[in-house]
Design an enzyme around this catalytic site. Structure first.
Site, PDB file in Angstrom:
ATOM      1  N   SER A 257       0.854  -1.212   0.295  1.00 18.57           N
ATOM      2  CA  SER A 257       0.316  -0.020  -0.040  1.00 18.57           C
ATOM      3  C   SER A 257       1.236   1.041   0.314  1.00 18.57           C
ATOM      4  CB  SER A 257      -0.946  -0.133   1.293  1.00 18.57           C
ATOM      5  OG  SER A 257      -0.081   0.008   2.027  1.00 18.57           O
TER       6      SER A 257
ATOM      7  N   LYS B 173       0.145   4.984   6.639  1.00 13.99           N
ATOM      8  CA  LYS B 173      -0.426   5.596   4.874  1.00 13.99           C
ATOM      9  C   LYS B 173      -0.520   6.847   5.605  1.00 13.99           C
ATOM     10  CE  LYS B 173      -3.398   1.861   3.873  1.00 13.99           C
ATOM     11  NZ  LYS B 173      -2.365   1.149   4.479  1.00 13.99           N
TER      12      LYS B 173
END
Length: 204
Positions: A126, A164
């Protein structure tokens, strides 16, 4: 790397003898130099030095002691044991024992002088556009807030720690992956566990 005063004395004596004479001292000579009468005690210290990667021995030869960091005369960097976290228990401090999977020996300089740090092993792709790959370990400074655009470790609704890029927007928080194929995570509330300050990668 932490070693005892006696082990440091033994290590320095071996190093000086190799440098001066071209070969290492015997166990008896080491004992005499550091004030140890028992050869078994000397052997015990040598075994610990070997276990810490400072020397290498050949058990078939009495004087075969090799100093592993003599080439550059550099001091072995200090190592700090950094907790690696896994599943996060809600309401518990991030480095609570319930959250820690193991400890990772990290060279002190890689922690950037920070003491309140932990590591998280990245699972998945990710964050590949940010150069953070599957299997990497990110080094994270504990903090509960972040500036838009910073890479953070935050807690999801499933009590998993995720890495993230952080954005606070009009009426929600956005945890943005660095992978064009993935969608952002939109949350009404977010718990920031820390800011990513470094990266450790094993090169195989």
């Amino acid at each position: 790397m932490k070693i005892s005063k006696r082990q440091q004395d033994i290590y320095e004596f071996i190093k000086s003898e190799v440098k001066e004479k071209g070969y290492p001292p015997s166990v008896r000579e080491i004992g005499e130099a550091v004030g140890l009468a028992s050869s078994s005690t000397v052997h015990g210290h040598l075994a610990r030095l070997e276990g810490k990667g400072l020397i290498r021995r050949d058990p078939t030869k009495p004087r075969a002691i090799e100093i592993l960091s003599l080439e550059d005369e550099a001091e072995t960097p200090n190592v700090v044991n950094i907790p690696i976290i896994g599943k996060v228990t809600a309401g518990m401090p991030i480095t609570a024992i319930e959250n820690i999977e193991e400890y990772f020996p990290l060279p002190e300089y890689m922690a950037a002088g920070e003491t309140n740090v932990f590591m998280l092993e990245i699972d998945g792709e990710s964050m590949i556009n940010a150069g953070i790959l599957d299997g990497d370990k990110v080094i994270v400074r504990q903090q509960s807030s972040a500036i838009n655009g910073e890479i953070v470790v935050a807690m999801t609704d499933e009590n998993e720690a995720t890495c993230k890029r952080f954005y606070k927007e009009a009426n929600h928080f956005r945890l943005q992956p660095e992978n064009d194929a993935l969608e952002p995570i939109i949350l009404n509330n977010v718990t920031i566990l820390g800011k990513v300050i470094g990266l450790y990668r094993d090169i195989h």
